[in-house]
Write a protein that holds these residues in place. Structure first.
Motif, mmCIF file in Angstrom:
data_model
loop_
_atom_site.group_PDB
_atom_site.id
_atom_site.type_symbol
_atom_site.label_atom_id
_atom_site.label_comp_id
_atom_site.label_asym_id
_atom_site.label_seq_id
_atom_site.Cartn_x
_atom_site.Cartn_y
_atom_site.Cartn_z
ATOM 1 N N VAL A 98 -7.331 -13.131 8.145
ATOM 2 C CA VAL A 98 -7.635 -12.540 6.895
ATOM 3 C C VAL A 98 -6.873 -12.127 5.910
ATOM 4 N N TYR A 99 -6.975 -12.182 4.186
ATOM 5 C CA TYR A 99 -6.095 -11.956 3.267
ATOM 6 C C TYR A 99 -6.348 -10.562 2.327
ATOM 7 N N MET A 100 -5.899 -9.766 2.443
ATOM 8 C CA MET A 100 -6.535 -7.730 1.792
ATOM 9 C C MET A 100 -6.193 -8.763 0.392
ATOM 10 N N THR A 101 -6.605 -8.768 -0.461
ATOM 11 C CA THR A 101 -6.740 -8.855 -1.656
ATOM 12 C C THR A 101 -7.844 -7.985 -2.418
ATOM 13 N N PRO A 102 -7.211 -8.156 -3.797
ATOM 14 C CA PRO A 102 -8.564 -7.041 -4.778
ATOM 15 C C PRO A 102 -9.692 -8.503 -4.917
ATOM 16 N N ARG A 103 -9.339 -9.103 -4.719
ATOM 17 C CA ARG A 103 -10.621 -10.571 -5.773
ATOM 18 C C ARG A 103 -11.047 -10.545 -4.310
ATOM 19 N N LEU A 139 -10.486 -10.321 1.558
ATOM 20 C CA LEU A 139 -11.481 -9.033 1.656
ATOM 21 C C LEU A 139 -10.683 -7.988 0.941
ATOM 22 N N SER A 140 -11.516 -7.168 0.632
ATOM 23 C CA SER A 140 -10.863 -6.527 -0.642
ATOM 24 C C SER A 140 -11.384 -4.947 0.028
ATOM 25 N N ILE A 141 -10.968 -3.433 -0.353
ATOM 26 C CA ILE A 141 -10.722 -2.808 -0.252
ATOM 27 C C ILE A 141 -11.493 -1.859 -1.217
ATOM 28 N N GLY A 142 -11.649 -1.955 -2.618
ATOM 29 C CA GLY A 142 -12.186 -1.188 -3.388
ATOM 30 C C GLY A 142 -11.801 -1.999 -4.946
ATOM 31 N N ASP A 143 -12.287 -1.810 -6.021
ATOM 32 C CA ASP A 143 -11.980 -2.367 -7.154
ATOM 33 C C ASP A 143 -11.184 -1.414 -8.376
ATOM 34 N N TYR A 144 -9.573 -1.392 -6.982
ATOM 35 C CA TYR A 144 -8.611 -1.228 -7.626
ATOM 36 C C TYR A 144 -7.289 -2.154 -6.900
ATOM 37 N N ILE A 145 -6.114 -1.026 -7.760
ATOM 38 C CA ILE A 145 -5.291 -2.423 -6.992
ATOM 39 C C ILE A 145 -4.225 -1.097 -6.670
ATOM 40 N N LEU A 146 -3.658 -1.474 -5.615
ATOM 41 C CA LEU A 146 -2.761 -0.591 -4.714
ATOM 42 C C LEU A 146 -1.613 -1.590 -4.899
ATOM 43 N N SER A 147 0.136 -1.393 -4.375
ATOM 44 C CA SER A 147 0.564 -1.619 -4.453
ATOM 45 C C SER A 147 1.019 -2.534 -3.258
ATOM 46 N N GLY A 148 0.761 -3.018 -2.584
ATOM 47 C CA GLY A 148 0.243 -4.042 -1.483
ATOM 48 C C GLY A 148 -0.342 -3.802 -0.267
ATOM 49 N N GLY A 149 -0.536 -5.063 0.617
ATOM 50 C CA GLY A 149 -2.208 -5.067 1.362
ATOM 51 C C GLY A 149 -2.014 -3.991 2.427
ATOM 52 N N GLU A 150 -0.536 -2.911 2.321
ATOM 53 C CA GLU A 150 -0.779 -2.426 4.156
ATOM 54 C C GLU A 150 -1.319 -1.535 3.815
ATOM 55 N N LEU A 151 -1.754 -1.153 3.335
ATOM 56 C CA LEU A 151 -2.882 0.383 3.407
ATOM 57 C C LEU A 151 -4.502 -0.193 3.354
ATOM 58 N N ALA A 152 -4.447 -1.256 2.655
ATOM 59 C CA ALA A 152 -5.741 -2.096 2.421
ATOM 60 C C ALA A 152 -5.622 -2.720 4.294
ATOM 61 N N ALA A 153 -5.148 -2.843 4.614
ATOM 62 C CA ALA A 153 -5.486 -3.394 6.755
ATOM 63 C C ALA A 153 -5.266 -2.221 7.136
ATOM 64 N N CYS A 208 -1.094 -9.103 4.652
ATOM 65 C CA CYS A 208 -0.524 -7.871 3.761
ATOM 66 C C CYS A 208 0.122 -8.741 2.528
ATOM 67 N N GLY A 209 -0.475 -8.628 1.363
ATOM 68 C CA GLY A 209 0.316 -9.548 -0.228
ATOM 69 C C GLY A 209 1.653 -7.923 -0.773
ATOM 70 N N ARG A 210 2.029 -8.185 -1.630
ATOM 71 C CA ARG A 210 2.679 -7.518 -2.144
ATOM 72 C C ARG A 210 3.677 -8.677 -3.479
ATOM 73 N N PHE A 211 3.744 -7.788 -4.302
ATOM 74 C CA PHE A 211 4.071 -8.238 -5.981
ATOM 75 C C PHE A 211 2.761 -8.769 -6.360
ATOM 76 N N GLU A 212 2.899 -9.963 -7.157
ATOM 77 C CA GLU A 212 1.760 -10.088 -8.022
ATOM 78 C C GLU A 212 0.638 -11.208 -6.769
ATOM 79 N N GLY A 213 0.795 -10.913 -5.790
ATOM 80 C CA GLY A 213 0.010 -11.826 -4.659
ATOM 81 C C GLY A 213 0.673 -13.006 -4.111
#
Ligand code: SAH
Length: 240
Positions: free
Chosen positions: A83-88, A129-143, A110-115
């Motif tokens: 699984v890759y965490m991403t707003p897309r 997978l996305s956890i919602g329609d907003y941008i976090l600074s990294g995938g860690e919180l989403a994971a 968990c991504g960082r930077f622009e992806g």
């Protein structure tokens, strides 16, 4: 062997287990009900950077495919869904949490930077997978959000499976209002039916509350529920 195996690829391994080291998830981790392996992506960069400027120009940096590929090849057990965490990505749902809990493990990037360079996602068949329609600074919180939603479903983590069946989304509806002692607080009394001792009436009241609240707050869920009921299915989220 743990009933659920987690592998997390991240530039910040110290963020794990983080909040999942507390309460029920923390006790279950200690008890070996689930296991956690964190992989520091930076170890696979050798003498290169983890990130480089995007081809085609534009702001920010992109995580390199070769670095992530090396981390994945060395650490991902082949049966684990990737699984890759991403707003897309697809919006995470309770169904996804149940599906992953049943599979018995997950490997999360968990991504960082622009992806992340798209080629490594394609090569490894990433589920995005996305956890919602907003941008976090990294995938860690989403994971951590994804993992929390899964871990509480693993048998033995929450004592009462009943509470999992009652909660929001479990039947495609939001949960009814909850009350506890005292019976009257700040001039507000608890709804009489809840202290009547009539279990059938309580159940009926809660079902109606759930329907009213869902219809008011989430017309999208209400529509799906109404369609499922018309088709003769009692609920939407399949369990166990
Ligand atoms: N440039 C990207 C955003 C990058 S945010 C875009 O416009 O789509 C940096 C990282 O944070 C992402 O690679 C992803 O792993 C994580 N992230 C940010 N927001 C997220 C979200 N809503 N759900 C899941 N992961 C998210």
């Amino acid at each position: 062997m743990a009933s659920f195996r987690v592998c997390v690829l991240t530039l910040f391994p110290d963020m794990f287990p983080g909040p999942l080291g507390y309460s029920l998830a923390g006790k279950a981790l200690e008890a070996g009900i689930w296991s956690l392996k964190t992989v520091n992506i930076r170890h696979y960069a050798r003498n290169q950077h983890v990130d480089n400027a995007p081809f085609g120009g534009g702001p920010g940096m992109v995580m390199r495919a070769d670095v992530i590929d090396a981390a994945l090849r060395e650490n991902r057990e082949s049966w684990l869904p990737f699984v890759y965490m991403t707003p897309r990505g697809q919006a995470l749902t309770q169904e996804d949490a149940w599906a992953l809990a049943r599979i018995g493990g997950v490997c999360i990037l968990c991504g960082r930077f622009e992806g992340v360079d798209q080629r490594v996602l394609d090569k490894h068949g990433a589920n995005e997978l996305s956890i919602g329609d907003y941008i976090l600074s990294g995938g860690e919180l989403a994971a951590l959000v994804l993992l929390d939603s899964i871990i509480r479903l693993i048998p033995g983590v929450i004592k009462s499976m009943e509470s999992l069946q009652e909660e929001s989304f479990s039947r495609g509806l939001l949960e009814y209002h909850q009350y506890t002692r005292p019976r009257v607080w700040s001039d507000r009394a608890v709804p009489g039916v809840l202290v009547s001792g009539h279990h059938k009436r309580v159940k009926e009241w809660r079902r109606i509350q759930s329907e009213v609240i869902t219809r008011e707050r989430r017309p999208d869920l209400w529509h799906r529920y109404a369609v499922a009921m018309a088709d003769g299915q009692g609920g939407i989220v399949e369990q166990q």
